[in-house]
Design an enzyme around this catalytic site. Sequence first.
Site, PDB file in Angstrom:
ATOM      1  CB  ALA A  21     -11.719  42.072 -27.314  1.00  0.00           C
ATOM      2  NE  ARG A  23      -4.787  38.438 -21.598  1.00  0.00           N
ATOM      3  CZ  ARG A  23      -4.753  37.478 -20.681  1.00  0.00           C
ATOM      4  NH1 ARG A  23      -4.318  36.282 -21.012  1.00  0.00           N
ATOM      5  NH2 ARG A  23      -5.155  37.703 -19.447  1.00  0.00           N
ATOM      6  CG  ASP A  71     -10.845  47.953 -13.917  1.00  0.00           C
ATOM      7  OD1 ASP A  71     -11.358  46.842 -14.137  1.00  0.00           O
ATOM      8  OD2 ASP A  71     -10.295  48.251 -12.835  1.00  0.00           O
ATOM      9  CG  ASN A  98     -13.581  36.989 -23.143  1.00  0.00           C
ATOM     10  OD1 ASN A  98     -13.562  35.761 -23.060  1.00  0.00           O
ATOM     11  ND2 ASN A  98     -12.455  37.704 -23.246  1.00  0.00           N
ATOM     12  CB  SER A 150     -15.532  28.607 -16.590  1.00  0.00           C
ATOM     13  OG  SER A 150     -14.572  27.579 -16.466  1.00  0.00           O
ATOM     14  CE1 TYR A 163     -11.946  32.373 -14.498  1.00  0.00           C
ATOM     15  CE2 TYR A 163     -12.512  30.036 -14.472  1.00  0.00           C
ATOM     16  CZ  TYR A 163     -12.308  31.219 -15.171  1.00  0.00           C
ATOM     17  OH  TYR A 163     -12.469  31.239 -16.530  1.00  0.00           O
ATOM     18  CB  ALA A 165     -17.459  31.744  -6.287  1.00  0.00           C
ATOM     19  CE  LYS A 167     -15.313  33.428 -16.007  1.00  0.00           C
ATOM     20  NZ  LYS A 167     -15.663  34.410 -17.057  1.00  0.00           N
ATOM     21  CB  ILE A 196     -10.273  27.350 -24.394  1.00  0.00           C
ATOM     22  CG1 ILE A 196     -11.741  26.921 -24.222  1.00  0.00           C
ATOM     23  CG2 ILE A 196     -10.039  27.973 -25.761  1.00  0.00           C
ATOM     24  CD1 ILE A 196     -12.222  25.885 -25.221  1.00  0.00           C
TER      25      ILE A 196
END
Length: 255
Positions: A21, A23, A71, A98, A150, A163, A165, A167, A196
Amino acid sequence: MLIGRSETMGLEGKVALITGASRGIGRAVAIRLGLQGAFVYINYAQNEAAALETLRVIREGGSEGKICRFDVSDFKETQCAIKDMAGEKGHVDILVNNAGISVVGLLPRMEEKDWDRVIDTNLKGAFNCCRAVSRYMIKRRSGRIVNLTSVVAEAGVAGQVGYAASKAGIIGLTKSLALELASRNICVNAVSPGLIETDMTAHLIKEHQKSIIHRIPLARFGKPEDVAGVVAFLVSEDAGYITGQVIRVNGGLYI
């Protein structure tokens, strides 16, 4: 320009955890939920200054929150952090998964460590947070979980196998968890952003702006606030009959 707290879809008395959170989309979501009255835990991994800036905006809007560094890919660390939150506030009502990373590269040249890092953060991180938070939500028979997936997970893209896989796994996690938790009045949904304007996509947008934007029917790139508005709806009382869904926020890029 800072706007005041929204009187619609009020989240007063709710406690929210937003991962990643400091950025981008996570920051926009944290601010939006804070402006609607939620107490927001702002998770971050490295950039404390950015996390504090998110908290500053929330406080200027009349709400409260707290930054929390952990983490998400570390199971024990995540369980302990969320246990502390529940102990401090008594409950965690909203979880927005997120936090995510991307390593660009074609599969034949991809290092195992890069694959593991992406899967551990994006997919295992969501599992770690869902597992910890769901225990407290089950006890209260109430809760909202929103997982960020995504457009890449649904459409695919060369050079982002890991990435995509991770998502795509988020979608399966979301649908299955929605079935598991529905009887306890806990709604679990996913939001699937397109392109985005964030730090993660800045290089891509700059290099391929002309070739990409003509493929988007709305003819513009999305903003973090476009995604935050959908997340805010999904965690509100107005979305109490929505679960197991994937909501696309992509300007028509993938329909």
